[in-house]
Design a protein around this motif. Structure first.
Motif, short mmCIF file in Angstrom:
data_model
loop_
_atom_site.label_atom_id
_atom_site.label_comp_id
_atom_site.label_asym_id
_atom_site.label_seq_id
_atom_site.Cartn_x
_atom_site.Cartn_y
_atom_site.Cartn_z
N LEU A 39 46.69 41.85 43.12
CA LEU A 39 45.34 42.42 43.14
C LEU A 39 45.20 43.50 44.21
CD1 LEU A 39 43.19 39.19 42.61
CD2 LEU A 39 44.03 40.81 40.90
N PRO A 99 36.76 42.13 44.24
CA PRO A 99 36.95 42.17 42.79
C PRO A 99 36.13 41.09 42.08
CG PRO A 99 39.07 42.32 43.90
CD PRO A 99 38.05 41.99 44.95
N GLU A 100 35.54 41.45 40.96
CA GLU A 100 34.72 40.50 40.20
C GLU A 100 35.51 39.24 39.84
OE1 GLU A 100 31.45 40.34 39.61
OE2 GLU A 100 31.35 42.13 40.89
N ARG A 101 36.80 39.40 39.56
CA ARG A 101 37.65 38.25 39.22
C ARG A 101 37.61 37.20 40.33
NH1 ARG A 101 44.23 38.46 38.49
NH2 ARG A 101 44.51 36.21 38.44
#
Length: 142
Positions: free
Chosen positions: A52, A124-126
């Motif tokens: 990521l 990050p949205e994840r």
């Protein structure tokens, strides 16, 4: 909701007084921090860093040492999140020994950084979805 990670106070962590040396407590806290990612976000911290390409270095710490941690103690490390911002998180730590004594508390602010530039970047949205599930009575900036 707090994640609970069990750890022992090992011999290399203590000083001549047989209590955990404070830099080792911070090292233990970081190990707990890394261990929470699979439960909180479904991804391990090496993947967060390597795939990521974001990291979460600490930018502020406050702590209270409530009672000694001694060699052989079993610590239940409770970690939750009290604030989620666009680029920052506040992690709350409570270390409790095998006698149910609260031995250490800490509030640690981390900032999400791009691992290539080390500049702040939005979480990050994840990851944010999982982190929000462990928001413990705090707030989120949306």
């Amino acid at each position: 909701m707090a994640v609970v990670i069990e750890r022992s106070v090992e011999f290399p962590m203590v000083d001549l007084a047989n209590i955990a040396y404070f830099p080792r407590i911070y090292d233990l806290a970081h190990r707990v921090f890394e261990a929470t990612w699979p439960e909180m976000c479904g991804v391990d911290y090496p993947t967060v860093l390597g795939e990521l390409k974001v990291g979460f270095p600490v930018i502020n710490i406050t702590s209270e040492f409530k009672a000694p941690m001694r060699y052989g103690d079993r610590i239940s490390a409770h970690i939750s999140i009290s604030h989620i911002g666009t680029t920052s998180l506040v992690w709350e730590y409570r270390f409790i020994n095998q006698h149910s004594d609260l031995v250490w508390t800490s509030s640690q602010t981390t900032v999400c950084v791009d691992m290539d530039t080390l500049k702040p970047t939005p979480i990050p949205e994840r990851l944010k979805t999982g982190l929000n599930n462990h928001l413990d009575g705090g707030v989120t900036d949306e």
